[in-house]
Design an enzyme around this catalytic site. Structure first.
Site, short mmCIF file in Angstrom:
data_model
loop_
_atom_site.label_atom_id
_atom_site.label_comp_id
_atom_site.label_asym_id
_atom_site.label_seq_id
_atom_site.Cartn_x
_atom_site.Cartn_y
_atom_site.Cartn_z
N HIS B 37 -12.52 -22.32 -2.04
CA HIS B 37 -11.11 -22.05 -1.61
C HIS B 37 -10.28 -22.44 -0.64
O HIS B 37 -9.00 -22.76 -0.75
CB HIS B 37 -11.10 -20.43 -1.45
CG HIS B 37 -11.76 -19.51 -2.72
ND1 HIS B 37 -13.04 -19.00 -2.54
CD2 HIS B 37 -11.24 -19.19 -3.92
CE1 HIS B 37 -13.46 -18.28 -3.67
NE2 HIS B 37 -12.22 -18.53 -4.61
N SER B 185 -19.58 -20.95 -5.46
CA SER B 185 -19.28 -20.05 -6.38
C SER B 185 -19.26 -18.67 -5.77
O SER B 185 -20.25 -18.33 -5.11
CB SER B 185 -19.96 -20.05 -7.48
OG SER B 185 -19.83 -18.97 -8.26
#
Lengths: 281, 281
Positions: B37, B185
């Site tokens: 992110h 993840s």
């Protein structure tokens, strides 16, 4: 007036106007302009810096046995009229420009389409929302103008805008009518002289429905039967539907105690005409 | 950094920035931030005046038996990280705010979804495009940032943007990896210690696939079998799929003579992991 045929060029133009803080009013049309289109444009001119109009006969919203091929077209006349109406941006894409690839992502209406024209024209409103989602992204309107003659279309566009959070105000414009009351439609050119004389019976039947409701009639079936009887009595057209539903939800109701629509579709020899009234008790 | 939870307020804010000619870079996320992110946000900061990030675990893209309920969430930590990453607008809507009514208009992918995760997660990408269409209208980005770990998602978003003419540039950001190569993840937190030690075998198998192709192997079946064998040999995970397809079209091919993806999904006890490499011969 700029005439634009490319998606990329139209989008560039509209984004430039938005960057320059000019509001855009947009009337999506299938062309063959009549007074109804003029009224959309007049409303858009009142409220926006820029008026954009599209002319696109959208194959996706026509069924296999419908009149896509012979839908009336007169681009030259439409261009002249748009210019005279004061349109700023006239967008006239080809089918290939709008749909360069085969569909990979479909929009499917699952509410408000199992009645009225949605029932007799399966897939029609899927085609409508698909082309409008594209046009809204291409034209970037602040306000989009639709005529109330296509009341179900307005109910469907309302879903598109609300559910997908388009930053667009939906403006509903009253149905334009000829002096005898017949709703303006590009398909009226297909009426025979006899049919044209009969067609005002549609609005007369709807006015009778309204008058019954104003006189406290609250049973949908009574209204629908009266309208059917009047249409059968006064026209040679085949009735496609007469329905009384809540509006804009388009649900069947037992009692008339909320805003309703009485909507009619009739098939003349070569023209399918629709009309409606909306009434709040 | 502004934290915004209402659709109307977020849209008002972003439209104001657009009116003031500020470009918006947008990273839609499901939160529980990791280095992946951060990389999306760093790219967005380089190219735009305003960086907007959404945190929304979208129920529509989870199947009935999937992990919507237990998808990892840590809003407080995400807010701190977003602030430290330099995010300008952090949009955190509730499910009720995003989906106030039951669906009336669905988006349905009919291409690029009968393979990979689309095959094992029916309806998943319909949920993805639905929420993205809404978020794009709410956030009004000039550029949208997605990680290549979800390569099929990028192929699907590409369709959404192209077919519906969103004026948005799709930016593909390379997969962020841990030092041992494991793709970052949010679901990695569900790995046991043993599984975490095995998981780098996924990228090693994909690297072996790449190496075979670099050495002129052109038969998809050979590559796929090699990757399967390596995964079975080095992990306890159940293989969901190993596929080699054209990219971004995601079609099965006979010969490797165009850009391809080799993609893997494996199910560990509590975590389903995906990874891929894209290769052009």
């Amino acid at each position: 007036m700029k005439i634009i045929r490319s998606v990329a060029e139209m989008q560039k133009e509209t984004l430039m106007h938005k960057e320059n803080k000019r509001s855009i009013g947009f009337a999506p049309t299938m062309g063959y302009f009549h007074k109804g289109h003029l009224q959309l444009i007049e409303e858009a001119k009142k409220e926006n810096d820029i008026v954009a109009v599209s002319i696109f006969v959208n194959p996706l919203q026509f069924g296999e046995n419908e009149d896509f091929g012979r839908y009336p077209r007169d681009e030259k006349r439409d261009i002249q009229l748009a210019e005279s109406y004061g349109v700023d941006l006239l967008f006239i894409p080809t089918v290939e420009e709008m749909y360069p690839t085969k569909p990979q992502l479909n929009m499917v209406m699952v509410d408000r389409v199992d009645v009225l024209c949605g029932k007799s024209r399966p897939g029609h409103f899927d085609g409508v929302v698909t082309v409008l989602a594209k046009l809204f992204h291409i034209v970037q309107p602040n306000r989009a103008y639709f005529g109330l003659k296509d009341a179900q279309q307005i109910a469907v566009v309302d879903v598109l805008i609300q559910q997908y959070n388009f930053p667009i105000e939906l403006i509903r414009v009253p149905t334009a009518r000829e002096d005898n009351g017949l709703a303006m439609s590009s398909r009226n050119v297909y009426l025979t002289e006899q049919e044209r004389a009969e067609a005002p019976a549609i609005i007369h039947a709807l006015q009778e429905a309204k008058s019954l409701m104003e006189n406290e009639e609250r049973h949908p079936a009574v209204i629908v039967e009266k309208v059917r009887a009047l249409l059968q009595q006064h026209t040679s057209a085949k009735i496609d539907y007469v329905e009384l539903l809540s509006y804009p939800e388009l649900k069947t109701i037992e009692q008339i105690n909320q805003q309703v629509i009485v909507a009619v579709a009739v098939q003349f020899e070569k023209a399918r005409l629709i009309d409606n009234i909306i009434y709040h008790p």
